[in-house]
Design a protein around this motif. Structure first.
Motif, PDB file in Angstrom:
ATOM      1  N   ILE A  81       0.847  -1.180   0.000  1.00  0.00           N
ATOM      2  CA  ILE A  81       0.000   0.000   0.000  1.00  0.00           C
ATOM      3  C   ILE A  81       0.890   1.240   0.000  1.00  0.00           C
ATOM      4  CG2 ILE A  81      -1.841  -1.195   1.246  1.00  0.00           C
ATOM      5  CD1 ILE A  81      -1.029   0.354   3.743  1.00  0.00           C
ATOM      6  N   GLN A  82       0.337   2.339  -0.445  1.00  0.00           N
ATOM      7  CA  GLN A  82       1.024   3.641  -0.459  1.00  0.00           C
ATOM      8  C   GLN A  82       0.269   4.545   0.509  1.00  0.00           C
ATOM      9  OE1 GLN A  82       3.729   4.090  -2.579  1.00  0.00           O
ATOM     10  NE2 GLN A  82       4.217   6.080  -1.685  1.00  0.00           N
ATOM     11  N   ALA A  83       0.929   4.971   1.584  1.00  0.00           N
ATOM     12  CA  ALA A  83       0.334   5.870   2.566  1.00  0.00           C
ATOM     13  C   ALA A  83       1.081   7.186   2.499  1.00  0.00           C
ATOM     14  CB  ALA A  83       0.407   5.277   3.970  1.00  0.00           C
ATOM     15  N   GLY A  84       0.572   8.107   1.691  1.00  0.00           N
ATOM     16  CA  GLY A  84       1.284   9.358   1.471  1.00  0.00           C
ATOM     17  C   GLY A  84       2.547   9.088   0.690  1.00  0.00           C
ATOM     18  N   MET A  85       3.691   9.449   1.262  1.00  0.00           N
ATOM     19  CA  MET A  85       4.988   9.234   0.616  1.00  0.00           C
ATOM     20  C   MET A  85       5.633   7.924   1.075  1.00  0.00           C
ATOM     21  SD  MET A  85       5.224  11.812  -1.322  1.00  0.00           S
ATOM     22  CE  MET A  85       6.928  11.656  -1.855  1.00  0.00           C
ATOM     23  N   ILE A  86       4.975   7.177   1.938  1.00  0.00           N
ATOM     24  CA  ILE A  86       5.549   5.963   2.520  1.00  0.00           C
ATOM     25  C   ILE A  86       4.896   4.748   1.875  1.00  0.00           C
ATOM     26  CG2 ILE A  86       5.886   4.643   4.642  1.00  0.00           C
ATOM     27  CD1 ILE A  86       5.730   7.276   6.150  1.00  0.00           C
ATOM     28  N   GLU A  87       5.744   3.762   1.549  1.00  0.00           N
ATOM     29  CA  GLU A  87       5.261   2.513   0.960  1.00  0.00           C
ATOM     30  C   GLU A  87       5.461   1.399   1.994  1.00  0.00           C
ATOM     31  OE1 GLU A  87       6.960  -0.453  -2.331  1.00  0.00           O
ATOM     32  OE2 GLU A  87       6.300   1.463  -3.181  1.00  0.00           O
ATOM     33  N   LEU A  88       4.362   0.617   2.201  1.00  0.00           N
ATOM     34  CA  LEU A  88       4.409  -0.495   3.147  1.00  0.00           C
ATOM     35  C   LEU A  88       4.216  -1.798   2.395  1.00  0.00           C
ATOM     36  CD1 LEU A  88       2.119   0.902   6.020  1.00  0.00           C
ATOM     37  CD2 LEU A  88       4.601   1.037   5.844  1.00  0.00           C
ATOM     38  N   GLU A  89       5.195  -2.717   2.532  1.00  0.00           N
ATOM     39  CA  GLU A  89       5.062  -4.054   1.970  1.00  0.00           C
ATOM     40  C   GLU A  89       4.731  -4.996   3.134  1.00  0.00           C
ATOM     41  OE1 GLU A  89       8.455  -5.278  -0.198  1.00  0.00           O
ATOM     42  OE2 GLU A  89       8.483  -3.522  -1.518  1.00  0.00           O
ATOM     43  N   ILE A  90       3.500  -5.490   3.126  1.00  0.00           N
ATOM     44  CA  ILE A  90       2.995  -6.297   4.238  1.00  0.00           C
ATOM     45  C   ILE A  90       2.911  -7.746   3.791  1.00  0.00           C
ATOM     46  CG2 ILE A  90       1.130  -6.593   5.912  1.00  0.00           C
ATOM     47  CD1 ILE A  90       0.260  -3.698   5.077  1.00  0.00           C
ATOM     48  N   GLN A  99      -4.532 -27.757  17.375  1.00  0.00           N
ATOM     49  CA  GLN A  99      -5.238 -26.972  18.389  1.00  0.00           C
ATOM     50  C   GLN A  99      -4.952 -25.478  18.336  1.00  0.00           C
ATOM     51  OE1 GLN A  99      -4.355 -28.706  22.178  1.00  0.00           O
ATOM     52  NE2 GLN A  99      -5.527 -30.571  21.786  1.00  0.00           N
ATOM     53  N   ARG A 100      -4.195 -24.974  17.343  1.00  0.00           N
ATOM     54  CA  ARG A 100      -3.985 -23.543  17.240  1.00  0.00           C
ATOM     55  C   ARG A 100      -3.431 -23.208  15.862  1.00  0.00           C
ATOM     56  NH1 ARG A 100       1.580 -21.615  20.161  1.00  0.00           N
ATOM     57  NH2 ARG A 100       2.948 -23.310  19.445  1.00  0.00           N
ATOM     58  N   VAL A 101      -3.416 -21.915  15.542  1.00  0.00           N
ATOM     59  CA  VAL A 101      -2.906 -21.413  14.279  1.00  0.00           C
ATOM     60  C   VAL A 101      -1.810 -20.402  14.593  1.00  0.00           C
ATOM     61  CG1 VAL A 101      -3.441 -20.108  12.203  1.00  0.00           C
ATOM     62  CG2 VAL A 101      -5.057 -21.804  13.043  1.00  0.00           C
ATOM     63  N   MET A 102      -0.623 -20.609  13.979  1.00  0.00           N
ATOM     64  CA  MET A 102       0.495 -19.684  14.161  1.00  0.00           C
ATOM     65  C   MET A 102       0.382 -18.548  13.154  1.00  0.00           C
ATOM     66  SD  MET A 102       2.256 -20.871  16.670  1.00  0.00           S
ATOM     67  CE  MET A 102       3.748 -19.903  16.445  1.00  0.00           C
ATOM     68  N   HIS A 103       0.569 -17.305  13.628  1.00  0.00           N
ATOM     69  CA  HIS A 103       0.460 -16.121  12.783  1.00  0.00           C
ATOM     70  C   HIS A 103       1.818 -15.418  12.745  1.00  0.00           C
ATOM     71  CE1 HIS A 103      -1.546 -11.921  12.108  1.00  0.00           C
ATOM     72  NE2 HIS A 103      -0.847 -12.348  11.063  1.00  0.00           N
ATOM     73  N   ASP A 104       2.363 -15.288  11.545  1.00  0.00           N
ATOM     74  CA  ASP A 104       3.625 -14.573  11.343  1.00  0.00           C
ATOM     75  C   ASP A 104       3.367 -13.383  10.436  1.00  0.00           C
ATOM     76  OD1 ASP A 104       5.199 -16.437  12.826  1.00  0.00           O
ATOM     77  OD2 ASP A 104       5.046 -17.821  11.133  1.00  0.00           O
ATOM     78  N   ALA A 105       4.017 -12.263  10.728  1.00  0.00           N
ATOM     79  CA  ALA A 105       3.820 -11.059   9.941  1.00  0.00           C
ATOM     80  C   ALA A 105       5.148 -10.321   9.776  1.00  0.00           C
ATOM     81  CB  ALA A 105       2.785 -10.147  10.600  1.00  0.00           C
ATOM     82  N   VAL A 106       5.300  -9.710   8.611  1.00  0.00           N
ATOM     83  CA  VAL A 106       6.485  -8.910   8.313  1.00  0.00           C
ATOM     84  C   VAL A 106       6.042  -7.686   7.528  1.00  0.00           C
ATOM     85  CG1 VAL A 106       8.725  -8.828   7.133  1.00  0.00           C
ATOM     86  CG2 VAL A 106       7.985 -10.946   8.254  1.00  0.00           C
ATOM     87  N   VAL A 107       6.607  -6.522   7.855  1.00  0.00           N
ATOM     88  CA  VAL A 107       6.327  -5.319   7.090  1.00  0.00           C
ATOM     89  C   VAL A 107       7.660  -4.629   6.761  1.00  0.00           C
ATOM     90  CG1 VAL A 107       5.992  -3.942   9.184  1.00  0.00           C
ATOM     91  CG2 VAL A 107       5.051  -3.146   7.010  1.00  0.00           C
ATOM     92  N   HIS A 108       7.804  -4.254   5.493  1.00  0.00           N
ATOM     93  CA  HIS A 108       8.965  -3.489   5.041  1.00  0.00           C
ATOM     94  C   HIS A 108       8.501  -2.060   4.792  1.00  0.00           C
ATOM     95  CE1 HIS A 108      11.241  -7.203   4.631  1.00  0.00           C
ATOM     96  NE2 HIS A 108      10.231  -7.719   3.924  1.00  0.00           N
ATOM     97  N   ILE A 109       9.139  -1.102   5.429  1.00  0.00           N
ATOM     98  CA  ILE A 109       8.718   0.298   5.370  1.00  0.00           C
ATOM     99  C   ILE A 109       9.719   1.066   4.498  1.00  0.00           C
ATOM    100  CG2 ILE A 109       8.099   2.318   6.736  1.00  0.00           C
ATOM    101  CD1 ILE A 109       7.909   0.356   9.152  1.00  0.00           C
ATOM    102  N   HIS A 110       9.229   1.637   3.393  1.00  0.00           N
ATOM    103  CA  HIS A 110      10.082   2.412   2.472  1.00  0.00           C
ATOM    104  C   HIS A 110       9.764   3.895   2.666  1.00  0.00           C
ATOM    105  CE1 HIS A 110      11.227  -1.228   0.141  1.00  0.00           C
ATOM    106  NE2 HIS A 110      10.018  -1.651   0.484  1.00  0.00           N
ATOM    107  N   ARG A 111      10.715   4.602   3.250  1.00  0.00           N
ATOM    108  CA  ARG A 111      10.570   6.046   3.418  1.00  0.00           C
ATOM    109  C   ARG A 111      11.522   6.747   2.446  1.00  0.00           C
ATOM    110  NH1 ARG A 111       7.844   6.545   8.316  1.00  0.00           N
ATOM    111  NH2 ARG A 111       8.108   4.769   9.746  1.00  0.00           N
ATOM    112  N   PRO A 112      11.099   7.826   1.817  1.00  0.00           N
ATOM    113  CA  PRO A 112      11.954   8.519   0.841  1.00  0.00           C
ATOM    114  C   PRO A 112      13.292   8.919   1.467  1.00  0.00           C
ATOM    115  CG  PRO A 112       9.721   9.355   0.736  1.00  0.00           C
ATOM    116  CD  PRO A 112       9.786   8.474   1.935  1.00  0.00           C
TER     117      PRO A 112
END
Length: 813
Positions: A81-90, A99-112
């Motif tokens: 997504i593009q939030a203003g001038m910042i790009e987030l790769e999620i 008996q459960r679900v493992m949740h993994d998350a990573v975000v790469h933040i691109h600032r000018p």
């Protein structure tokens, strides 16, 4: 502004291998049959942004487990997504474990002009995304630019507070919130006010503790006097009860002595009754001998054999009839005796129970036993009356048996005499010899003399026993006269025995004995209680400084201690003392704890000075809070201005969406500041505003959709800051006809929605509009993209860099 750039789905529910690049600006049509995965694209974007499921199974709480494809162990979604001038790769991955679900998350933040920043913890990723989207949480997104299937009326169902929260976040009103924050009372100011309040609290509690201590001492003295008076009253009451029980014991002992005298007299009466029975037997013997003599005399003359035989048969018949009557009468007497015996024993048991209950009722705490005592007494009286009736039946039966016995004796004597008369062959009687007749005369005379002697001795003994007996004549010549005399004597004797009522006396003797034992036990218990109360009285008087033995009268004690004359309730005083002492203890503990905690000296604090210092600080902080409230009011007024704008946009959209059928709408009530989002549409035929629930299902959906679009337009900031620049509509055309469907498409692709939202996504399987109106299109089938006119990665990047809209193509998919 927040825009979607790239969506990649390796596996998500039933979606597989999807890779989509979105243009910076344009409208996208997403087509496909039911269950093809169109709406799941919408869910995948929602999951990538917020890390949670959009819908749950069976209307339950959304679960991440439902997002993992059936039969597989992983789900993976990537969103840029593009939030203003910042790009987030999620990137989010779900791994199914037992008996459960493992949740993994990573975000790469691109600032000018800065290196790429990477976060990998789920909470850190969620917090980062929410911060970069300027607090645009999931509820705000669903209330503004995500229009879910079957949820067109979501805005109408929101509470006022939830709706205002969504508007505030969409508008990004930070300046007013900063002003409100600056006006708020600082922590140091609150601490100073709290310290002043603590000093005031300590001063007040210390003064109140001193006052409570004096009150507690007064109540303590009153309670001590009340306890002494209670013990004194209990002592006197128990002494009175002891005297009553002692009097009862004396009366019972007197009655027991009287019963002993009655028992001795009953013994002498039993002996006289035995003499009466012996005399009755002598009379029966004399009657038998007299009958035999009369028969012998009768047989000395001529008598036919047939006459003798007839008399023998008649005598035998009379004997048998008398025997039958005697057996019946004897059975009746036995039954009456059994009834008398059972009634007597039951009466004894009930009398004993009545006595026990009656003695128990003398105790103060068992006074409720009076009612059962009276009930038992009634039962005992009824059983006694039954015993009397049975006893009378026995007496009457005995009399009848004696009469039958005499009759049997006479009949048997007659029969024996007739049998001694022999009849010759010629039918003439054989005469009795003179010697036999003389011997029988002697026997009859001897029997009569014995009867006379026995009767005179019985009468003499009854006179000695002080029993009223008839006067015997000087001469007793006939059996009938003797029998009358004996019956009179027997009746007098029976009357005396009935007057004594020996069985009742025996029953009463047992009852009185039990009463006497119970009275003795009660006396001992009362005496022990009296001694205990005396000890309590002595202890209470000693605590008050008065020496006493515990036997002094109340007047003497009151003269030394006037407080004894008061009639206060000890329990109430004890409760008051406990309450007052508890308050005093709590106050002192609180004062000590506060002084130790804050380093204060309670003795040096003045309540009036502490009150003045606290009032000055509180006044200043009240003024600052008032200013903060004014800033908050301005904030609320700005938020509430969204509703008139929503109404304005809805008036512009409603004619197109309803094919010109409805043009005017109102959302506000009588108060302009009150929020009322129940839609009321102007109906030309009715000549008034009517609620949308009166219209058809299609018209209701069109009104709700117009409200959703108008709300999105009204809340989109004019500055185009970090707010959503995309809008999703999931199957809004299900209740639209062709003309109204095309009108909605025009609003989305060329109208105000297209002008305000750079990215417009429509999910639909309807064929009632021209798909060429959309910039791009894609078709879904079986959870995969089977055709698309979206640009590829290179073209999409070029368009983003050039900020161009792709050339509209007729999506012939």
């Amino acid at each position: 502004m927040i825009l979607l750039r790239h969506l990649r789905i390796d596996a998500f529910k039933h979606l597989r291998n999807i890779d989509l690049w979105f243009p910076r600006q344009g409208s996208v049509l997403i087509e496909g049959h039911n269950e093809s995965g169109k709406s799941t694209l919408f869910e995948a974007i929602y999951f990538a942004l917020y890390g949670r499921a959009l819908v749950g199974e069976d209307s339950g709480v959304p679960s991440l487990e439902a997002l993992v494809p059936h039969g597989e162990s992983h789900a993976r979604v990537q969103l840029t997504i593009q939030a203003g001038m910042i790009e987030l790769e999620i990137s989010r991955t779900l791994t199914s474990r037992p008996q459960r679900v493992m949740h993994d998350a990573v975000v790469h933040i691109h600032r000018p002009g800065q290196p790429v920043e990477t976060l990998s913890a789920v909470k850190a990723v969620n917090d980062c995304i929410l911060a970069e989207m300027n607090g645009l949480d999931s509820n705000v997104l669903r209330n503004s630019c995500l229009m879910e299937q079957q949820a067109l009326d979501r805005i109408e169902s929101l509470s006022r507070s939830d709706r205002e929260l969504a508007i505030a976040k969409l508008l990004g009103i930070e300046a007013i919130q900063r002003i409100e924050h600056d006006l708020k009372v600082a922590t140091k100011d609150s601490d100073a006010l709290a310290q002043a309040q603590t000093r005031l609290e300590v001063a007040r509690k210390y003064a109140e503790a001193q006052k409570t201590r004096v009150e507690a001492e007064h109540v303590r003295q009153a309670l001590l006097a009340a306890k002494a008076r209670t013990a004194l009253a209990a002592r006197d009451s128990l002494s009175a009860r002891i005297r009553e029980v002692e009097a009862q014991r004396v009366e019972v002992e007197r009655e027991i002595a009287q019963l002993g005298e009655r028992s001795q007299r009953a013994t002498s009466l039993e002996a006289l009754h035995a003499r009466s029975d012996e005399t009755a037997q002598l009379l029966r013997d004399a009657e038998r001998e007299a009958n035999a003599l009369a028969l012998m005399r009768a047989s000395s003359g001529p008598m036919a054999s047939a006459d003798i035989t007839s008399q023998l048969a008649q005598a035998d018949s009379d004997i048998k009839a008398a025997e039958v009557r005697e057996r019946e009468q004897r059975l009746q007497v036995q039954a009456a005796r059994r009834r008398a015996r059972s009634s007597g024993w039951l009466a004894i048991v009930v009398y004993l129970a009545t006595a026990a209950v009656g003695v128990g009722s003398l105790l103060p705490h068992l006074v409720l036993l009076l009612l059962p005592m009276f009930v038992l007494l009634g039962v005992a009286i009824a059983l006694t009356m039954r015993w009397y009736a049975s006893k009378d039946a026995v007496t009457d039966g005995r009399t009848k048996l004696e009469t039958l016995d005499r009759e049997m004796i006479g009949l048997r004597a007659t029969y024996e005499a007739l049998r001694r008369v022999s009849v010759g062959s010629d039918g003439q009687e054989t005469p009795v010899s003179p010697e036999t007749l003389a011997a029988q005369q002697q026997k009859a005379a001897t029997a009569l003399a014995s009867c006379v002697t026995a009767l005179r001795e019985l009468a003499a003994e009854m006179t000695v026993a002080d029993i009223a007996a008839p006067t015997l004549p000087d001469t007793l010549d006939s059996l009938d006269e003797m029998r009358r005399v004996h019956d009179a004597l027997a009746r007098s004797l029976q009357a005396e025995m009935a007057r004594l009522d020996v069985p009742a006396a025996q029953q009463q003797f047992g009852t009185l004995g039990e009463i006497e034992r119970q009275a003795r036990t009660t006396w001992n218990e009362l005496a022990a209680q009296r001694d205990e109360q005396r000890e309590r009285l002595v202890a209470a008087l000693a605590e008050a400084g008065i020496a006493a033995t515990g036997d002094e009268p109340i007047e003497a004690l009151v003269a030394n201690w006037p407080a004894l004359a008061d009639t206060d309730d000890p329990d109430a005083l004890a409760a008051a003392l406990a309450h007052t002492s508890a308050i005093e203890g709590q106050l002192r503990q609180q004062v000590e704890a506060l002084c130790e905690q804050h380093g204060l000296d309670a003795d040096s604090l003045d309540a009036e000075e502490c009150q003045k210092a606290y009032d000055d600080l509180a006044r200043e902080q009240r003024q600052r809070r008032l200013a903060a409230e004014m800033a908050d009011e301005v904030f609320k007024r700005i938020v509430q201005r969204v509703l008139p704008e929503t109404e304005m946009h809805m008036r512009a959209l409603l004619p197109d969406l309803t094919d010109g059928r409805y043009r005017d709408v109102t959302l506000l009530g009588g108060d302009e500041n009150s929020a009322d989002l129940r839609i009321r549409v102007w109906d030309e035929q009715a000549g008034r505003y009517v609620g949308k629930h009166l219209f058809s299902g299609g018209t209701r959906d069109q009104c709700s959709l117009a409200l959703r679009l108008a709300f999105a337009l009204a809340t989109l900031p004019k500055e185009l800051g970090a707010m959503p620049g995309f809008i999703f509509l999931d199957e809004p055309l299900s209740s639209f006809d062709d003309r109204r469907s095309q009108a909605l498409v025009d609003v989305l692709t060329r109208g105000p929605i297209a002008k305000q939202f750079p990215q417009v996504f429509l999910i639909s399987h309807s064929q009632s509009f021209d798909p060429a109106a959309f910039t791009c299109a894609l078709r879904m089938a079986g959870g995969r993209v089977v055709a698309t006119t979206l640009p590829d990665e290179a073209a999409a990047r070029a368009l983003w860099e050039a900020e161009l809209t792709p050339v509209a193509q007729s999506p012939t998919l």
